[in-house]
Design a protein around this motif. Sequence first.
Motif, PDB file in Angstrom:
ATOM      1  N   SER A 123       0.826  -1.367  -0.100  1.00 24.24           N
ATOM      2  CA  SER A 123       0.024  -0.015  -0.124  1.00 24.24           C
ATOM      3  C   SER A 123       0.943   1.265  -0.240  1.00 24.24           C
ATOM      4  O   SER A 123       2.182   1.127  -0.336  1.00 24.24           O
ATOM      5  CB  SER A 123      -1.026   0.089   1.090  1.00 24.24           C
ATOM      6  OG  SER A 123      -1.931   0.988   0.973  1.00 24.24           O
ATOM      7  N   SER A 124       0.411   2.312   0.287  1.00 23.88           N
ATOM      8  CA  SER A 124       0.918   3.512   0.137  1.00 23.88           C
ATOM      9  C   SER A 124       0.591   4.661   1.137  1.00 23.88           C
ATOM     10  O   SER A 124      -0.402   4.735   1.398  1.00 23.88           O
ATOM     11  CB  SER A 124       0.755   4.097  -1.454  1.00 23.88           C
ATOM     12  OG  SER A 124       1.087   5.406  -1.672  1.00 23.88           O
ATOM     13  N   ALA A 125       1.594   5.581   1.492  1.00 20.06           N
ATOM     14  CA  ALA A 125       1.106   6.540   2.302  1.00 20.06           C
ATOM     15  C   ALA A 125       0.277   7.672   1.416  1.00 20.06           C
ATOM     16  O   ALA A 125      -0.302   8.460   2.214  1.00 20.06           O
ATOM     17  CB  ALA A 125       2.549   7.442   2.550  1.00 20.06           C
ATOM     18  N   THR A 126      -0.142   7.355   0.367  1.00 17.47           N
ATOM     19  CA  THR A 126      -0.938   8.217  -0.132  1.00 17.47           C
ATOM     20  C   THR A 126      -2.333   7.896   0.456  1.00 17.47           C
ATOM     21  O   THR A 126      -3.391   8.943   0.068  1.00 17.47           O
ATOM     22  CB  THR A 126      -0.899   8.065  -1.779  1.00 17.47           C
ATOM     23  OG1 THR A 126      -1.627   9.048  -2.608  1.00 17.47           O
ATOM     24  CG2 THR A 126      -1.714   6.707  -2.311  1.00 17.47           C
ATOM     25  N   VAL A 127      -2.668   6.947   0.868  1.00 14.19           N
ATOM     26  CA  VAL A 127      -3.962   6.632   1.556  1.00 14.19           C
ATOM     27  C   VAL A 127      -4.259   7.698   2.511  1.00 14.19           C
ATOM     28  O   VAL A 127      -5.482   7.624   3.009  1.00 14.19           O
ATOM     29  CB  VAL A 127      -4.205   5.159   2.029  1.00 14.19           C
ATOM     30  CG1 VAL A 127      -4.090   4.038   1.066  1.00 14.19           C
ATOM     31  CG2 VAL A 127      -3.246   4.865   3.433  1.00 14.19           C
ATOM     32  N   PRO A 196       9.732  10.021 -16.112  1.00 16.94           N
ATOM     33  CA  PRO A 196       9.534   9.593 -14.985  1.00 16.94           C
ATOM     34  C   PRO A 196       8.468  10.546 -13.853  1.00 16.94           C
ATOM     35  O   PRO A 196       8.323  11.879 -14.548  1.00 16.94           O
ATOM     36  CB  PRO A 196      11.062   9.775 -14.185  1.00 16.94           C
ATOM     37  CG  PRO A 196      11.777   9.873 -15.360  1.00 16.94           C
ATOM     38  CD  PRO A 196      11.278  10.134 -16.455  1.00 16.94           C
ATOM     39  N   ASN A 197       7.821  10.228 -13.216  1.00 13.96           N
ATOM     40  CA  ASN A 197       6.804  10.970 -12.455  1.00 13.96           C
ATOM     41  C   ASN A 197       7.632  11.474 -11.144  1.00 13.96           C
ATOM     42  O   ASN A 197       7.137  12.510 -10.470  1.00 13.96           O
ATOM     43  CB  ASN A 197       5.507  10.247 -12.033  1.00 13.96           C
ATOM     44  CG  ASN A 197       4.809   9.653 -13.052  1.00 13.96           C
ATOM     45  OD1 ASN A 197       4.415  10.606 -13.930  1.00 13.96           O
ATOM     46  ND2 ASN A 197       4.612   8.645 -13.200  1.00 13.96           N
ATOM     47  N   ASN A 198       8.519  10.617 -10.697  1.00 12.70           N
ATOM     48  CA  ASN A 198       9.076  10.943  -9.356  1.00 12.70           C
ATOM     49  C   ASN A 198      10.440  11.623  -9.254  1.00 12.70           C
ATOM     50  O   ASN A 198      11.026  11.687 -10.356  1.00 12.70           O
ATOM     51  CB  ASN A 198       9.108   9.636  -8.624  1.00 12.70           C
ATOM     52  CG  ASN A 198       7.881   8.875  -8.492  1.00 12.70           C
ATOM     53  OD1 ASN A 198       7.468   7.906  -8.921  1.00 12.70           O
ATOM     54  ND2 ASN A 198       6.919   9.442  -7.730  1.00 12.70           N
ATOM     55  N   ASP A 215      12.827  20.423 -12.616  1.00 15.78           N
ATOM     56  CA  ASP A 215      11.931  21.732 -11.961  1.00 15.78           C
ATOM     57  C   ASP A 215      11.808  21.326 -10.545  1.00 15.78           C
ATOM     58  O   ASP A 215      11.329  20.343 -10.101  1.00 15.78           O
ATOM     59  CB  ASP A 215      10.359  21.420 -12.573  1.00 15.78           C
ATOM     60  CG  ASP A 215      10.528  22.021 -14.206  1.00 15.78           C
ATOM     61  OD1 ASP A 215      11.303  22.965 -14.382  1.00 15.78           O
ATOM     62  OD2 ASP A 215       9.684  21.300 -14.945  1.00 15.78           O
ATOM     63  N   ILE A 216      11.791  22.515  -9.832  1.00 18.34           N
ATOM     64  CA  ILE A 216      11.286  22.566  -8.388  1.00 18.34           C
ATOM     65  C   ILE A 216       9.889  22.869  -8.414  1.00 18.34           C
ATOM     66  O   ILE A 216       9.685  24.056  -8.633  1.00 18.34           O
ATOM     67  CB  ILE A 216      12.373  23.528  -7.357  1.00 18.34           C
ATOM     68  CG1 ILE A 216      13.767  23.159  -7.629  1.00 18.34           C
ATOM     69  CG2 ILE A 216      11.775  23.367  -5.907  1.00 18.34           C
ATOM     70  CD1 ILE A 216      14.327  22.070  -7.103  1.00 18.34           C
ATOM     71  N   LEU A 217       9.023  21.904  -7.878  1.00 17.93           N
ATOM     72  CA  LEU A 217       7.889  22.318  -8.045  1.00 17.93           C
ATOM     73  C   LEU A 217       7.253  22.944  -6.950  1.00 17.93           C
ATOM     74  O   LEU A 217       6.500  21.928  -5.926  1.00 17.93           O
ATOM     75  CB  LEU A 217       6.924  20.953  -8.557  1.00 17.93           C
ATOM     76  CG  LEU A 217       7.395  20.186  -9.924  1.00 17.93           C
ATOM     77  CD1 LEU A 217       6.612  18.951  -9.982  1.00 17.93           C
ATOM     78  CD2 LEU A 217       7.299  21.068 -10.824  1.00 17.93           C
TER      79      LEU A 217
HETATM   80  N1  UFG Z   1       8.854  17.215  -7.195  1.00 19.68           N
HETATM   81  C1  UFG Z   1       9.797  18.228  -7.708  1.00 19.68           C
HETATM   82  N2  UFG Z   1      10.054  18.223  -9.204  1.00 19.68           N
HETATM   83  C2  UFG Z   1       9.600  17.313  -9.809  1.00 19.68           C
HETATM   84  C3  UFG Z   1       8.985  16.253  -9.317  1.00 19.68           C
HETATM   85  C4  UFG Z   1       8.340  16.183  -7.731  1.00 19.68           C
HETATM   86  O1  UFG Z   1       9.939  19.251  -6.963  1.00 19.68           O
HETATM   87  O2  UFG Z   1       9.964  17.257 -10.990  1.00 19.68           O
HETATM   88  C5  UFG Z   1       8.586  17.458  -5.925  1.00 19.68           C
HETATM   89  C6  UFG Z   1       7.255  17.250  -5.476  1.00 19.68           C
HETATM   90  O3  UFG Z   1       6.512  18.214  -5.770  1.00 19.68           O
HETATM   91  C7  UFG Z   1       7.272  16.516  -4.201  1.00 19.68           C
HETATM   92  C8  UFG Z   1       8.568  15.594  -4.067  1.00 19.68           C
HETATM   93  O4  UFG Z   1       9.087  16.032  -5.086  1.00 19.68           O
HETATM   94  O5  UFG Z   1       7.401  17.624  -3.059  1.00 19.68           O
HETATM   95  C9  UFG Z   1       8.290  14.129  -4.232  1.00 19.68           C
HETATM   96  O6  UFG Z   1       7.517  13.809  -5.223  1.00 19.68           O
HETATM   97  P1  UFG Z   1       7.325  12.339  -5.958  1.00 19.68           P
HETATM   98  O7  UFG Z   1       6.565  12.499  -7.283  1.00 19.68           O
HETATM   99  O8  UFG Z   1       8.689  11.789  -6.031  1.00 19.68           O
HETATM  100  O9  UFG Z   1       6.655  11.657  -4.764  1.00 19.68           O
HETATM  101  P2  UFG Z   1       5.334  12.037  -4.135  1.00 19.68           P
HETATM  102  O10 UFG Z   1       5.534  11.983  -2.664  1.00 19.68           O
HETATM  103  O11 UFG Z   1       4.340  12.860  -4.796  1.00 19.68           O
HETATM  104  O12 UFG Z   1       4.497  10.557  -4.500  1.00 19.68           O
HETATM  105  C10 UFG Z   1       5.147   9.218  -4.264  1.00 19.68           C
HETATM  106  C11 UFG Z   1       4.559   8.291  -5.107  1.00 19.68           C
HETATM  107  C12 UFG Z   1       3.192   7.794  -4.831  1.00 19.68           C
HETATM  108  C13 UFG Z   1       3.181   7.273  -3.289  1.00 19.68           C
HETATM  109  C14 UFG Z   1       3.760   8.484  -2.318  1.00 19.68           C
HETATM  110  C15 UFG Z   1       3.670   7.942  -1.025  1.00 19.68           C
HETATM  111  O13 UFG Z   1       4.639   8.752  -6.511  1.00 19.68           O
HETATM  112  O14 UFG Z   1       2.613   6.815  -5.507  1.00 19.68           O
HETATM  113  O15 UFG Z   1       4.870   8.926  -2.818  1.00 19.68           O
HETATM  114  O16 UFG Z   1       4.241   9.059  -0.130  1.00 19.68           O
HETATM  115  F1  UFG Z   1       1.938   7.297  -2.956  1.00 19.68           F
END
Ligand code: UFG
Length: 339
Positions: A123-127, A196-198, A215-217
Amino acid sequence: MRVFVTGGAGYIGSHTLVELIAAGHDVVVFDNLQNGHIEAVRRAGLVAGRKIEVIEGDVRDAAALDAAFRAARPDAVIHFAGLKAVGESGTIPLTYYDINVHGTIRLLEAMDAHGCSSIVFSSSATVYGDPEYLPLDEAHRTGPINPYGRTKLMVEHILQDWCATSDKRSAIVLRYFNPVGAHSSGLIGEDPRGIPNNLMPLIAQVAGGRRTHLDILGQDYDTRDGSGERDFIHVVDLARAHVAALDRMADCGHCETINIGTGHGTTVLELVAAFKEATGITIATRNAPRRPGDTDSCFACCQRANALLGWRAERDIAQMCHDTWAWQVQNPHGYGGDV
Ligand code: UFG
Ligand code: NAD
């Protein structure tokens, strides 16, 4: 134990195979390879010193599961298989419910049919959704804000109900925080398809020259430096938590939910600085707007993991950066044609 590892060809699954074998378990992988790699399993086998069997199949396919359980005769299941991209889950929600929820129901039916009554679930902290307090403990209210998170929470409820109907059934739900890093051999790591998303894979791709900048989002979050703060956990520590969960299974006898993180938050800017410190490489950054749905800070209370699993994370941010970079250098294009 003989462990049936769904999604074992993926990022966390492949690292867990290595730790399971090191702990004396026998493993068989069940994966449809839609986001996994046979090469990841082969390399996990190289690291572990044993060839690992892979059964190619979909968790929604009852006949494929039946045949796999008949052949493998597992004592326990670790269920990694599923889709995990938050943004994509808003675009194709039905596919997320189908694979993550329906797929888990099919898997539990196969377990019932073959007398297998123990499962560890990813599972995930996203819950939790937006934290009301920190660190997040397991008693924090749940409230996922995207379809992906809702699929994870639904499966948690299904597992509670499944366990409630028989004393023999046990489930351990691990709520992962932010897994990063790679095996120290540099042989296995994260190989995201497409963009990548992460954060950490993006940092690694900037360092490797595949992207120009990060990118610093968001720069105005309520954190030490205005960038988002997360609980990054080394994937090998996370993998070991699964071994600890299997050890716990005999004493569990119902459904337990456990956070898996380090208990410490690191901001995006701190991670960028730590990457430079660990590798000598400066990551070019550019300020960009917040990403919808992102929260200021998110980190775990790990007391339950310590108490129930006797587990705690051992690897620090420097090691996470170092191992990510070693994997990226040795495999600039992931599993596609390197080494
Ligand atoms: N971030 C940036 N630039 C980017 C991508 C991300 O600054 O290009 C920042 C985000 O805004 C956030 C941090 O980096 O503050 C972490 O972002 P991630 O996408 O790496 O991780 P998230 O915490 O958003 O989510 C991840 C997984 C989810 C999971 C969650 C659990 O993608 O599936 O961790 O806490 F549920
Ligand atoms: P991954 O995509 O690398 O691995 C998932 C594996 O499941 C892949 O090998 C894929 O081919 C397989 N799979 C997908 N759909 C399938 C299906 N219908 N039938 C059979 N196999 C299928 O992802 P990962 O990062 O290793 O994540 C593993 C699990 O952990 C997932 O359930 C994910 O939701 C969860 N999780 C991951 C993170 C993270 O940041 N990586 C955080 C929290 C939870």
